[in-house]
Enzyme design. Structure first.
Site, mmCIF file in Angstrom:
data_model
loop_
_atom_site.group_PDB
_atom_site.id
_atom_site.type_symbol
_atom_site.label_atom_id
_atom_site.label_comp_id
_atom_site.label_asym_id
_atom_site.label_seq_id
_atom_site.Cartn_x
_atom_site.Cartn_y
_atom_site.Cartn_z
ATOM 1 N N HIS A 143 0.840 -1.208 0.000
ATOM 2 C CA HIS A 143 0.000 0.000 0.000
ATOM 3 C C HIS A 143 0.874 1.256 0.000
ATOM 4 C CE1 HIS A 143 -2.692 -2.909 2.365
ATOM 5 N NE2 HIS A 143 -3.469 -2.563 1.357
ATOM 6 N N GLN B 65 -17.953 -6.737 -0.968
ATOM 7 C CA GLN B 65 -17.035 -7.569 -1.750
ATOM 8 C C GLN B 65 -16.657 -8.861 -1.041
ATOM 9 O OE1 GLN B 65 -14.007 -4.335 -1.918
ATOM 10 N NE2 GLN B 65 -12.512 -5.968 -1.640
ATOM 11 N N LYS C 61 -0.703 -6.470 -7.729
ATOM 12 C CA LYS C 61 -0.985 -7.664 -6.921
ATOM 13 C C LYS C 61 -2.382 -8.200 -7.243
ATOM 14 C CE LYS C 61 -1.791 -10.224 -3.152
ATOM 15 N NZ LYS C 61 -2.855 -9.697 -2.368
ATOM 16 N N GLN D 78 -8.478 -7.279 -10.647
ATOM 17 C CA GLN D 78 -9.174 -6.097 -10.135
ATOM 18 C C GLN D 78 -8.726 -4.837 -10.880
ATOM 19 O OE1 GLN D 78 -9.702 -5.325 -5.765
ATOM 20 N NE2 GLN D 78 -8.084 -3.861 -6.107
HETATM 21 P P1 AMP Z 1 -6.494 -3.841 -0.273
HETATM 22 O O1 AMP Z 1 -6.254 -3.055 0.965
HETATM 23 O O2 AMP Z 1 -6.080 -5.264 -0.182
HETATM 24 O O3 AMP Z 1 -7.892 -3.657 -0.826
HETATM 25 O O4 AMP Z 1 -5.529 -3.227 -1.376
HETATM 26 C C1 AMP Z 1 -5.545 -1.855 -1.679
HETATM 27 C C2 AMP Z 1 -4.632 -1.592 -2.844
HETATM 28 O O5 AMP Z 1 -3.312 -2.028 -2.514
HETATM 29 C C3 AMP Z 1 -5.026 -2.351 -4.124
HETATM 30 O O6 AMP Z 1 -4.799 -1.527 -5.250
HETATM 31 C C4 AMP Z 1 -4.092 -3.536 -4.092
HETATM 32 O O7 AMP Z 1 -3.825 -4.059 -5.372
HETATM 33 C C5 AMP Z 1 -2.847 -2.923 -3.505
HETATM 34 N N1 AMP Z 1 -1.983 -3.940 -2.921
HETATM 35 C C6 AMP Z 1 -2.292 -4.850 -1.961
HETATM 36 N N2 AMP Z 1 -1.232 -5.663 -1.717
HETATM 37 C C7 AMP Z 1 -0.244 -5.282 -2.543
HETATM 38 C C8 AMP Z 1 1.079 -5.733 -2.787
HETATM 39 N N3 AMP Z 1 1.612 -6.758 -2.124
HETATM 40 N N4 AMP Z 1 1.805 -5.087 -3.725
HETATM 41 C C9 AMP Z 1 1.272 -4.043 -4.391
HETATM 42 N N5 AMP Z 1 0.045 -3.567 -4.222
HETATM 43 C C10 AMP Z 1 -0.723 -4.174 -3.301
#
Ligand code: AMP
Length: 294
Positions: free
Chosen positions: A42, A66, A154, A158
């Site tokens: 993040h 979701q 990642k 999505q």
């Molecule tokens: P989330 O909090 O899991 O909904 O993720 C929020 C954002 O962070 C989304 O755009 C995810 O793709 C990105 N994200 C989550 N984990 C990673 C990671 N390991 N590397 C890069 N981006 C990430």
């Protein structure tokens, strides 16, 4: 910047008011949507967007729509105090922390459904998941009207679906992508990794290793369908893992590759496994002349 200089916005009404002020001041607004319990993946998105906007807004919202029945909505990890500190440390200006009723007022019943691309990879394993993601992101885009936003590779499917939604619904602004950030052992960072027991974590490393080996073999000219079938068998033999899918898709249209088809320029190899309570996803991009990007 200290956490007390971080503006915390709890309501849609305040967000819309602030947005109007930023617009009047001619500020370029950048948005990073998240579900919180922040990690380096993040923070990397935030650092990248910091360079491209004047006001950097991060949303933290564990989006109920979701999560499917039996998924981890109630258990999803949360740490708002630490999240605010981390956001301040990378220069975030404002946090949007809405309550579920702000995002889904009573009677809310209009949804954004993905097309065919939403039915591949994670689609069958998480019915309704992308509908929830697209609807909440659509609403965030509508309220924030960012000039730029960013999503991580990642969650490759999505990212693809959000870009397509923005195009199809006429919400076009610049949508950047951030690199997939891994822990030193190679596991893709995820808020859900805390569910893993040490032996499950060790077993889960088979997912990135399998995807990376497959990518190299395909890049070296091997038969993708045959390699996928062999890799699937290897993954299935891992005792602590329940593999869900391994797929190779064309990044242009998120279409699954057919037997014997010439490899397109941009490909992504995607996989998902369950390990104990955690469901983990990962992917590897093959781009430009089959070069492997890990
Ligand atoms: P989330 O909090 O899991 O909904 O993720 C929020 C954002 O962070 C989304 O755009 C995810 O793709 C990105 N994200 C989550 N984990 C990673 C990671 N390991 N590397 C890069 N981006 C990430």
């Amino acid at each position: 910047m200290s956490p007390d200089r971080l503006l915390e916005i709890a309501s849609v009404a305040e967000l819309v008011r602030r947005r109007a002020e930023w617009e009047a001041e001619g500020r370029r607004v950048g948005l990073v949507p998240t579900m919180g319990f922040l990690h380096e993946g993040h923070l990397e998105l935030m650092r990248r967007l910091r360079q491209r906007c004047d006001t950097l807004l991060v949303s933290i919202f564990v989006n109920p729509s979701q999560f499917g029945h039996g998924e981890d909505l109630a258990a999803y990890p949360r740490d708002p105090v630490r999240d605010a500190e981390l956001c301040a440390s990378v220069g975030v200006d404002a946090l949007f922390l809405p309550a579920p009723e702000e995002v889904y007022p009573p009677g809310f019943d209009t949804w954004i459904h993905p097309g065919m691309a939403g039915e591949r990879a994670c689609g069958p394993w998480r019915p309704g998941h992308f509908r929830g993601v697209l609807t909440v992101v659509y609403r965030l885009f509508h309220w924030v009207r960012p000039q730029v936003s960013i999503f991580g590779r990642k969650d490759a499917q999505q990212l693809w679906l959000i870009r397509r939604m923005a195009r199809d619904m006429g919400l076009e602004h610049r949508i950047e992508e951030g690199p997939l950030v891994r822990d030193p052992d190679g596991l893709a960072m995820s808020s859900r990794n805390i569910y893993l027991q040490p032996e499950e974590r060790e077993a889960a490393l088979a997912l990135p290793r399998t995807l990376q080996a497959l990518a190299r073999e395909i890049a070296a000219g091997g038969n993708p369908q045959q390699l996928l079938a062999e890799a699937w068998q290897r993954l299935r033999s891992e005792k602590l893992l329940q593999p869900q899918y391994l797929e190779l898709v064309d990044w242009q249209d998120f279409r699954q590759l057919q037997e014997g088809e010439t490899l397109p320029q941009d490909l992504v190899l995607l996989g998902a496994v369950k390990a104990g309570k955690a469901r983990l996803i990962d992917n590897v991009f093959l781009r430009k002349g089959r070069e492997v990007e890990i």
